[in-house]
Design an enzyme around this catalytic site. Structure first.
Site, mmCIF file in Angstrom:
data_model
loop_
_atom_site.group_PDB
_atom_site.id
_atom_site.type_symbol
_atom_site.label_atom_id
_atom_site.label_comp_id
_atom_site.label_asym_id
_atom_site.label_seq_id
_atom_site.Cartn_x
_atom_site.Cartn_y
_atom_site.Cartn_z
ATOM 1 N N HIS A 1 -3.929 -0.511 -4.200
ATOM 2 C CA HIS A 1 -5.847 -0.821 -3.853
ATOM 3 C C HIS A 1 -6.184 -0.157 -5.639
ATOM 4 O O HIS A 1 -7.311 0.223 -5.755
ATOM 5 C CB HIS A 1 -6.209 -0.048 -2.903
ATOM 6 N N SER B 1 0.521 -0.472 -0.545
ATOM 7 C CA SER B 1 -0.095 -0.207 0.029
ATOM 8 C C SER B 1 0.934 1.557 0.169
ATOM 9 O O SER B 1 1.514 1.067 -1.175
ATOM 10 C CB SER B 1 -0.613 0.064 1.391
ATOM 11 N N GLU C 1 -12.999 11.920 -9.103
ATOM 12 C CA GLU C 1 -12.438 12.911 -10.053
ATOM 13 C C GLU C 1 -10.688 13.507 -10.654
ATOM 14 O O GLU C 1 -10.478 14.427 -10.898
ATOM 15 C CB GLU C 1 -12.616 14.479 -9.441
#
Length: 290
Positions: free
Chosen positions: A189, A147, A165
């Site tokens: 992820h 991560s 966005e």
């Protein structure tokens, strides 16, 4: 440029309490970072069951819980020479005991959390210099990260950015990471949180870099700083901007939609490989194709 003798293992992570939350995505409140299959691969690359592995929990907001989770997970693999480095600030990183431990381990593992913690705590320190020196000069030395720990491995690092966005100018924030790899941008992820647009904007703004999007329970093993093998159960997405013919990103106002022509995308599953220098996809191991 010098060819690194060590290995990098970047993992896409898993939802966990120690990772910074992202709007619109539900945190699962568990500490299952990745399956034991990937953890076993890290152990193997570090030297096997007797490998001395130092886990660095600095990125996490709950380092004690995260550290214990790693001890438990490695313990299931009968790998017990694992220690936790509870480094929470730059002063901790300069502790002579920590410096000595980082000089003598077989590999390090950076946990998930907030990658900006990693760059702000370790940037410019002797601690980071030693890790980098060992990675470039010592056969078998392993740097792993999941991560945030994976995202911080590159020189160009995403530290913030909305997935929903992401293809609006200004929504993706970039800074300097720990710089074990150059000319790449790593995102984690990747599939579950829909981060395709986020990494695409980062590559459009930095087309000399190759984007590496890591799915959860999925990672890449990088040797010689260029040969990348997909490991784990999910997907690795490669975004190559070297052949972009047009993008309007430089001329837009903040918040405006970005257009990009001729960006190249590759999708890797377990066992597929990619040569970062030649920008080539291989169905099987790169060494078999050299």
């Amino acid at each position: 440029m010098m060819i690194p003798k060590g290995k990098l293992i970047s993992i896409g992570g898993n939802e966990d309490k120690g990772t910074e939350p992202e709007p619109l995505f539900t945190q699962k409140n568990n500490l299952n970072f990745f399956e034991l299959q990937i953890l076993s691969r890290i152990m193997h690359e570090c030297g096997g069951h007797d490998a001395h592995i130092e886990v660095i929990t600095s990125a996490s907001s709950i380092p004690e819980e995260v550290g214990q989770n790693y001890l438990d997970a490695f313990g299931k693999l009968h790998c017990t020479n694992v220690r936790i480095m509870d480094i929470r600030n730059r002063e901790d990183a300069q502790n002579p005991e920590m410096i000595e431990r980082i000089r003598n381990c077989d590999g390090v593992m950076f946990s998930g959390g907030n990658q900006l913690r990693l760059s702000s705590i370790f940037g410019g320190t002797q601690f980071l210099e030693i890790i980098t020196e060992r990675y470039f000069h010592e056969d078998g030395f392993v740097i792993a990260g999941t991560s945030a720990g994976a995202m911080a491995m590159s020189n160009t690092m995403i530290y913030q950015g909305s997935s929903s966005e992401a293809l609006l100018k200004g929504e993706v924030k970039i800074t300097t990471g720990l710089a074990f790899m150059r000319d790449v941008i790593i995102d984690s992820h990747f599939v579950k949180r829909g981060r395709f647009g986020r990494l695409t904007q980062a590559v459009a703004a930095n087309p000399s870099c190759i984007g590496i999007g890591l799915g959860e329970d999925t990672g890449v093993l990088v040797t010689e700083g260029r040969y990348m093998e997909a490991i784990g159960s999910g997907l690795v997405i490669i975004i190559d901007g070297h052949h972009i013919r047009h993008t309007n990103i430089a001329d837009l106002k903040e918040g405006s939609p970005i257009s990009i022509e001729n960006i190249i995308v590759h999708v890797l599953a377990k066992g597929n490989c990619f040569d970062l220098k030649e920008r080539k996809f291989y169905v099987e191991g790169v060494t078999q194709n050299r």
